[in-house]
Each structure stands twice: as C-alpha cells, then as structure tokens.
Motif scaffolding. Sequence first.
Motif, PDB file in Angstrom:
ATOM      1  N   ARG A  50      -8.039  54.916 -57.336  1.00 34.83           N
ATOM      2  CA  ARG A  50      -9.211  54.088 -57.625  1.00 34.83           C
ATOM      3  C   ARG A  50      -8.800  52.656 -57.961  1.00 34.83           C
ATOM      4  N   SER A  51      -7.671  52.494 -58.614  1.00 29.16           N
ATOM      5  CA  SER A  51      -7.219  51.171 -59.022  1.00 29.16           C
ATOM      6  C   SER A  51      -6.779  50.306 -57.842  1.00 29.16           C
ATOM      7  N   ALA A  52      -6.459  50.915 -56.701  1.00 27.42           N
ATOM      8  CA  ALA A  52      -5.987  50.160 -55.548  1.00 27.42           C
ATOM      9  C   ALA A  52      -7.082  49.871 -54.525  1.00 27.42           C
ATOM     10  N   LEU A  53      -8.277  50.426 -54.708  1.00 33.39           N
ATOM     11  CA  LEU A  53      -9.359  50.238 -53.752  1.00 33.39           C
ATOM     12  C   LEU A  53     -10.424  49.300 -54.312  1.00 33.39           C
ATOM     13  N   LEU A  54     -11.139  48.643 -53.407  1.00 30.89           N
ATOM     14  CA  LEU A  54     -12.264  47.790 -53.784  1.00 30.89           C
ATOM     15  C   LEU A  54     -13.541  48.613 -53.752  1.00 30.89           C
ATOM     16  N   ARG A  55     -14.415  48.377 -54.709  1.00 30.75           N
ATOM     17  CA  ARG A  55     -15.714  49.059 -54.722  1.00 30.75           C
ATOM     18  C   ARG A  55     -16.755  48.087 -54.182  1.00 30.75           C
ATOM     19  N   VAL A  56     -17.500  48.524 -53.194  1.00 30.61           N
ATOM     20  CA  VAL A  56     -18.549  47.724 -52.562  1.00 30.61           C
ATOM     21  C   VAL A  56     -19.884  48.382 -52.870  1.00 30.61           C
ATOM     22  N   VAL A  57     -20.828  47.590 -53.356  1.00 31.50           N
ATOM     23  CA  VAL A  57     -22.162  48.103 -53.664  1.00 31.50           C
ATOM     24  C   VAL A  57     -23.196  47.277 -52.911  1.00 31.50           C
ATOM     25  N   ALA A  58     -24.378  47.845 -52.759  1.00 27.17           N
ATOM     26  CA  ALA A  58     -25.493  47.150 -52.115  1.00 27.17           C
ATOM     27  C   ALA A  58     -26.460  46.699 -53.200  1.00 27.17           C
ATOM     28  N   VAL A  59     -26.761  45.404 -53.200  1.00 28.43           N
ATOM     29  CA  VAL A  59     -27.759  44.860 -54.115  1.00 28.43           C
ATOM     30  C   VAL A  59     -28.866  44.237 -53.275  1.00 28.43           C
ATOM     31  N   ALA A  60     -30.056  44.147 -53.836  1.00 28.95           N
ATOM     32  CA  ALA A  60     -31.190  43.566 -53.107  1.00 28.95           C
ATOM     33  C   ALA A  60     -31.205  42.053 -53.319  1.00 28.95           C
ATOM     34  N   ASP A  61     -31.373  41.321 -52.232  1.00 32.24           N
ATOM     35  CA  ASP A  61     -31.518  39.870 -52.366  1.00 32.24           C
ATOM     36  C   ASP A  61     -32.972  39.540 -52.705  1.00 32.24           C
ATOM     37  N   GLY A  62     -33.332  38.286 -52.651  1.00 32.92           N
ATOM     38  CA  GLY A  62     -34.680  37.868 -53.022  1.00 32.92           C
ATOM     39  C   GLY A  62     -35.780  38.484 -52.174  1.00 32.92           C
ATOM     40  N   THR A  63     -35.480  38.804 -50.929  1.00 30.78           N
ATOM     41  CA  THR A  63     -36.496  39.374 -50.039  1.00 30.78           C
ATOM     42  C   THR A  63     -36.511  40.902 -50.084  1.00 30.78           C
ATOM     43  N   GLY A  64     -35.560  41.499 -50.783  1.00 35.55           N
ATOM     44  CA  GLY A  64     -35.499  42.957 -50.846  1.00 35.55           C
ATOM     45  C   GLY A  64     -34.543  43.571 -49.839  1.00 35.55           C
ATOM     46  N   ALA A  65     -33.922  42.747 -48.995  1.00 36.90           N
ATOM     47  CA  ALA A  65     -32.962  43.251 -48.022  1.00 36.90           C
ATOM     48  C   ALA A  65     -31.631  43.548 -48.719  1.00 36.90           C
ATOM     49  N   PRO A  66     -30.941  44.616 -48.324  1.00 35.23           N
ATOM     50  CA  PRO A  66     -29.669  44.940 -48.984  1.00 35.23           C
ATOM     51  C   PRO A  66     -28.553  43.979 -48.585  1.00 35.23           C
ATOM     52  N   VAL A  67     -27.760  43.590 -49.583  1.00 29.01           N
ATOM     53  CA  VAL A  67     -26.609  42.720 -49.378  1.00 29.01           C
ATOM     54  C   VAL A  67     -25.403  43.422 -49.992  1.00 29.01           C
ATOM     55  N   LEU A  68     -24.310  43.495 -49.244  1.00 22.77           N
ATOM     56  CA  LEU A  68     -23.102  44.125 -49.745  1.00 22.77           C
ATOM     57  C   LEU A  68     -22.303  43.122 -50.566  1.00 22.77           C
ATOM     58  N   VAL A  69     -21.874  43.531 -51.748  1.00 20.35           N
ATOM     59  CA  VAL A  69     -21.040  42.686 -52.602  1.00 20.35           C
ATOM     60  C   VAL A  69     -19.882  43.533 -53.131  1.00 20.35           C
ATOM     61  N   VAL A  70     -18.773  42.860 -53.446  1.00 21.92           N
ATOM     62  CA  VAL A  70     -17.619  43.531 -54.020  1.00 21.92           C
ATOM     63  C   VAL A  70     -17.826  43.622 -55.526  1.00 21.92           C
TER      64      VAL A  70
END
Length: 153
Positions: A50-70
């Motif tokens: 787990r310490s060597a991998l990046l976690r990517v999550v989806a958050v909603a932008d202003g319009t409600g569309a999903p945006v992937l962020v680290v």
Amino acid sequence: MTRKGRLAAAGPDARFSSPSRRIPDRAARTVLPIEGPVRTCVGCRGPGPRSALLRVVAVADGTGAPVLVVDERRRMPGRGAWLHPDPDCFELAVRRSAFGRALRLAGPADDTAVRHRFERTQEDAAGPIPEVEADRRQGSGLEADGCPMSTHR
C-alpha cells in the motif's frame, strides 16, 4: 537401469527436484512476502504494498461530473483505485477503462489531474533545476561547521 535404480543413484532428494513439466517447481511458485497491506494495481494488475502505490479517487466537479484525483494522504472518502507510480501503468489503466470499473463510475471520468501528476513526476526525475542546485551548494549557514546539529557556527 530401472527407474527405481536411477532414483536411488541420484540421492534421496531426486524426486523433489524433478524437471517434469507436470509437476511445477516449488521454488518457482514461492513469492516473497510483502510487508503490510497489499493492494492490486488497476493498470498492470500486479500486487504491491500500500505504501508504494498511489490511491486515485473520483470527486465531483462543479457540474457533478467525476474527476479523478490522486489521494496523496490516502484518506479521502469513497472508493479508491490503486496504481503503481509508473506512467505505463497509468496508460494501461486508461486504455483498459480500469478506473471506471474500480471506482464503479457510470460514465467516463476526467483524468487530467492524474495525468499532470505523472508529467510533473517525470520532470522531477529528469534532474534538479540548476539555480536550485547552486543555492544548495552555498548552504543555509546552519551547516557552516559541517555538523547540522551543532550549536557552534
């Protein structure tokens, strides 16, 4: 020579080191244990700590569309997709649409923030900026006597 005679001549461990194709070698199957929690990369499907991998999550932008962020701190709410910090794994995950499946998204997500993160990492790996390197050689004054923990200047 009979089969039994060949085994006896080879020694007591001859049966366990057989190059037979039907019985796989036990040493080839042993995998070194990984310390701590293990996660699977969505790009290459390889396991990693787990310490060597990046976690990517989806958050909603202003319009409600999903945006992937680290998720740098690995603490953001919601489902996370784990990824090796390798641009090839990221490209493979995008090509396979792995983020949508791992994060259970209905449609495509914007991956520009993650892409910029990988580009920035590649620029950092290219080498130090010359002006910054010159500032490091001058020192901050605390290391003037050669021992950074020393109180003598």
